[in-house]
Design a protein around this motif. Structure first.
Motif, mmCIF file in Angstrom:
data_model
loop_
_atom_site.group_PDB
_atom_site.id
_atom_site.type_symbol
_atom_site.label_atom_id
_atom_site.label_comp_id
_atom_site.label_asym_id
_atom_site.label_seq_id
_atom_site.Cartn_x
_atom_site.Cartn_y
_atom_site.Cartn_z
ATOM 1 N N TYR A 576 0.840 -1.198 0.000
ATOM 2 C CA TYR A 576 0.000 0.000 0.000
ATOM 3 C C TYR A 576 0.877 1.250 0.000
ATOM 4 C CZ TYR A 576 -3.864 -3.114 1.091
ATOM 5 O OH TYR A 576 -4.796 -4.126 1.042
ATOM 6 N N SER A 577 0.422 2.262 -0.747
ATOM 7 C CA SER A 577 1.095 3.568 -0.805
ATOM 8 C C SER A 577 2.584 3.418 -1.085
ATOM 9 C CB SER A 577 0.867 4.338 0.505
ATOM 10 O OG SER A 577 -0.509 4.557 0.726
ATOM 11 N N LYS A 578 2.910 2.604 -2.082
ATOM 12 C CA LYS A 578 4.312 2.350 -2.400
ATOM 13 C C LYS A 578 4.857 3.513 -3.240
ATOM 14 C CE LYS A 578 7.080 -1.749 -3.338
ATOM 15 N NZ LYS A 578 7.094 -3.090 -3.965
ATOM 16 N N PRO A 579 5.940 4.154 -2.811
ATOM 17 C CA PRO A 579 6.487 5.288 -3.569
ATOM 18 C C PRO A 579 6.808 4.889 -5.011
ATOM 19 C CG PRO A 579 7.532 5.115 -1.421
ATOM 20 C CD PRO A 579 6.712 3.883 -1.583
ATOM 21 N N GLY A 580 6.432 5.747 -5.941
ATOM 22 C CA GLY A 580 6.718 5.502 -7.345
ATOM 23 C C GLY A 580 5.581 4.871 -8.104
ATOM 24 N N HIS A 581 4.517 4.440 -7.401
ATOM 25 C CA HIS A 581 3.381 3.825 -8.082
ATOM 26 C C HIS A 581 2.244 4.825 -8.185
ATOM 27 C CE1 HIS A 581 1.361 0.384 -9.800
ATOM 28 N NE2 HIS A 581 0.308 0.579 -9.019
ATOM 29 N N SER A 582 1.497 4.749 -9.275
ATOM 30 C CA SER A 582 0.453 5.747 -9.537
ATOM 31 C C SER A 582 -0.738 5.602 -8.600
ATOM 32 C CB SER A 582 -0.025 5.628 -10.992
ATOM 33 O OG SER A 582 -0.493 4.299 -11.251
ATOM 34 N N GLU A 583 -1.027 4.392 -8.120
ATOM 35 C CA GLU A 583 -2.135 4.176 -7.200
ATOM 36 C C GLU A 583 -1.576 3.796 -5.829
ATOM 37 O OE1 GLU A 583 -5.730 2.154 -8.741
ATOM 38 O OE2 GLU A 583 -4.477 1.689 -10.469
ATOM 39 N N ASP A 584 -2.456 3.864 -4.804
ATOM 40 C CA ASP A 584 -1.980 3.581 -3.447
ATOM 41 C C ASP A 584 -2.144 2.124 -3.048
ATOM 42 O OD1 ASP A 584 -4.693 3.425 -3.098
ATOM 43 O OD2 ASP A 584 -4.786 4.768 -1.367
ATOM 44 N N PHE A 585 -2.379 1.245 -4.018
ATOM 45 C CA PHE A 585 -2.391 -0.184 -3.712
ATOM 46 C C PHE A 585 -1.974 -0.958 -4.957
ATOM 47 C CE2 PHE A 585 -6.449 0.527 -5.635
ATOM 48 C CZ PHE A 585 -6.848 -0.661 -6.224
ATOM 49 N N ILE A 586 -1.324 -2.105 -4.729
ATOM 50 C CA ILE A 586 -0.892 -2.978 -5.828
ATOM 51 C C ILE A 586 -1.353 -4.393 -5.491
ATOM 52 C CG2 ILE A 586 1.026 -3.747 -7.258
ATOM 53 C CD1 ILE A 586 2.687 -1.447 -6.157
ATOM 54 N N PRO A 587 -2.354 -4.915 -6.188
ATOM 55 C CA PRO A 587 -2.853 -6.263 -5.892
ATOM 56 C C PRO A 587 -1.771 -7.329 -6.016
ATOM 57 C CG PRO A 587 -4.407 -5.074 -7.273
ATOM 58 C CD PRO A 587 -3.164 -4.236 -7.209
#
Length: 629
Positions: A576-587
């Motif tokens: 969740y909220s990983k720096p560099g990703h456009s959304e705040d979650f990555i399934p």
């Protein structure tokens, strides 16, 4: 990322698994279903009904405690001969306490909580079509249902329901002639619990088998959500401890029916010396509490897992200390078998043995404190969404902290001897186990309701439910601590015969009104729960923006969960909220190759090929940046 080999789940399509060439009927789909999702609903709704029955029983005996000299004619309408003239009889008061405790501990907080979320989440979060043994899973629910019916049937026998406390200590439970509640009602209690344990053993075998053998491709142990870890340890605890209670119940049957003396010795009833020699009720206490203390964690561990998931999702942060959380669950599970003696400090056990149990009891506070610290660290500076599930999860942490602090007192033999069997124990038990576990269960209901029913619950009613229940629970149980310190004993029918207790009558009135108001808040929950099934707002596939696999299944339920191939897992569940990703979650189903800008070095530990690809991509990005300048 370290990898482990898992056995792939069966790769077959929905039609092959579900239809088998015939169409389901109402009976096969909703009654004798083998679909784990429907079985989860059956456990949940049965648990809710039993919880309301237990709540009603508690209100009845609270009326007696608050107004011991007052008649309530309506009670005679409900209770008949047990409340002639509108006043509950002393022997029935103890029966109310007994059945209330039994229902809450076993039928609500064990089967209702673990049965619901183990069935719902284990296949969905692991990427499995169903449980390892769906037919046995169905039997598990129906054994539980039959146990509930038998327990409630004891209210309709002439001698009344069991009246030995939910711990059913001998001799009241071992002598059918001891009191009215020692007769047929006690026999039904024992039969009900034996069937209930059979249900739990079948369920536990299924849960463990599914977790170990049916994980989707890429779902290593260290990629499992904390909910699955908690449910795994819960199932193991149940398999190891519940059979011990069966042995205690069998010996109790022998004492009751065959003239044996496992728990009885030198008993006199109505002036007659009974032919029982050599037995000891302390043996029963050892057997009961060898289950009884793991049972505390059978109840609370699923709530730990649920709260871990809900707090991380609604803080939009990775769970703090994932590995430490797993190891603390393991530590709690092991230590839970080494502390049962702290329930028996007043039995005259050796001070040395009491010291050993005291040390292990205080040590178990360490992994428990680790979990609380990690919850608070996850919430800290998070982008918190105060959904109903989130506020109930925070409430669970609050109850666990406040109830756990009093556990340090009762875990100390010198103090426990003074407060044992007083309202201090009632308060501690209901905060750290009852209220905390119930709030964890409610957090799970609000969070996974869209997955179970395809609709959303009403948030406004959810907040109303939370605040009244949260405040009411503290108003009920905090004053009991002070009553216990003053020496007020639990399970007493009335305090008017004891001068030093009369000053607590007004406090009992306050507690009873608080309990009634908190009980009315559960009506709002019941309306919200059942009304939303048909009239709630339609849910989207992933309403919370969560990473775990259950939110990748279609909204419309199918037996088999995924219509095509099973998902492949590429990462842990808390990105969740990983720096560099456009959304705040990555399934979990998103490969690292699709998130190159947010990948971190530790994501690829043990995978040299992935590390090489990531380094090459980063080198290319440096070239692009230089050219751009």
């Amino acid at each position: 990322m370290a990898t482990t080999t898992t056995l792939p789940a069966a790769d077959y399509n929905h039609n092959d698994h579900h239809d088998h060439g015939h169409k389901e009927t109402f009976i096969t789909k909703y009654v004798f279903t083998q679909d784990h999702k429907m079985i989860a609903k059956q456990f949940l709704i049965t648990g809710i009904i039993m919880a309301f029955i237990a709540l009603f029983l508690s209100i009845l005996f609270r009326l007696q405690l608050a107004w011991p000299e007052k008649d309530f004619p309506i009670l005679e309408v409900f209770l008949g001969k047990w409340a002639e003239g509108g006043r509950i009889k002393p022997e029935f008061f103890l029966a109310l306490v007994t059945i209330h405790g039994t229902i809450m501990v076993f039928f609500v907080l064990t089967a209702g909580l673990s049965g619901t979320f183990s069935n719902l989440l284990i296949p969905l979060q692991l990427g499995a079509r169903d449980m390892a043994a769906p037919f046995m899973n169905m039997l598990s629910y129906w054994f539980f249902f039959v146990a509930c019916v038998i327990m409630l049937a004891s209210f309709f026998v002439e001698s009344g329901p069991a009246s030995a406390g939910w711990t059913i200590y001998p001799p009241l439970s071992a002598l059918p002639t001891a009191i009215s509640g020692s007769g047929t009602g006690m026999t039904l209690w024992l039969i009900s619990i034996a069937i209930f344990i059979a249900s739990q053993v079948m369920g536990g075998i299924n849960y463990i088998s599914t977790i170990l053998n049916m994980r989707a491709k890429g779902m290593s142990l260290w990629r499992m959500p904390l909910t699955i870890w908690s449910l795994l340890f819960t199932a193991i605890l149940g398999l190891l401890s519940f059979p011990v209670l069966v042995s205690a119940v069998v010996l109790l049957f022998f004492d009751r029916s065959m003239g044996t003396s496992f728990y009885l010795s030198d008993i006199i009833v109505q002036g007659q010396i009974l032919a029982h020699e050599g037995g000891s009720p302390i043996l029963f206490e050892h057997l009961f509490w060898f289950l009884g203390h793991p049972e505390v964690y059978i109840v609370i561990l699923p709530s730990f897992g649920i709260v871990s998931e809900v707090i991380s999702i609604n803080s939009r942060k990775p769970i703090f200390g994932y590995h430490a959380m797993v190891y603390s669950l393991l530590g709690i599970s092991v230590l839970s078998f080494l502390v049962w003696g702290h329930h028996m400090f007043v039995t005259g056990m050796s001070p040395f043995l009491g010291g050993v149990f005291m040390i292990t009891t205080l040590i178990i506070a360490v992994p428990s404190a680790v979990k609380v610290f990690n919850y608070l660290a996850t919430i800290w500076r998070g982008n918190i969404r105060f959904t109903p599930a989130m506020v109930f999860a925070i409430g669970m942490v609050s109850f666990f902290i406040s109830g756990g602090i009093t556990g340090l007192f009762v875990g100390n033999a010198a103090i426990d001897i003074q407060v044992h069997d007083t309202y201090f124990i009632v308060a501690h038990f209901h905060l750290v186990m009852g209220s905390a576990a119930i709030f964890g269960m409610l957090a799970g209901v609000y969070h996974w309701y869209p997955k179970m029913f395809g609709r959303m619950m009403d948030n406004r009613l959810g907040y109303l439910h939370f605040w009244i229940t949260f405040i009411g629970a503290y108003f009920v149980f905090i004053p009991m601590h002070f009553m216990g310190i003053d020496g007020v004993p639990r399970r007493y029918y009335a305090f008017t015969s004891f001068e030093f207790m009369e000053k607590w009558l007004s406090v009992n009135v306050f507690i009873t009104w608080s309990a009634i108001i908190a009980g009315l808040a559960q009506v709002a929950f019941a309306w919200n729960f059942f009304h939303s099934m048909k009239h709630g707002k339609l849910a989207t596939q992933n309403p919370w923006g969560a990473n775990t696999l259950e939110w990748t299944t279609p909204i419309e339920h199918i037996h088999g969960n995924w219509p095509g191939e099973l998902p492949t897992v590429h990462r842990w569940p808390y990105d969740y909220s990983k720096p560099g990703h456009s959304e705040d979650f990555i399934p979990q189903t998103v490969p690292y190759s699709e998130t190159m800008s947010s990948n971190l070095p530790h994501d690829f530990e043990g995978n040299p090929e992935a590390e090489r690809i990531q380094r090459e991509w980063e080198a290319q990005q440096l070239v692009v940046d230089e050219e751009g300048k």
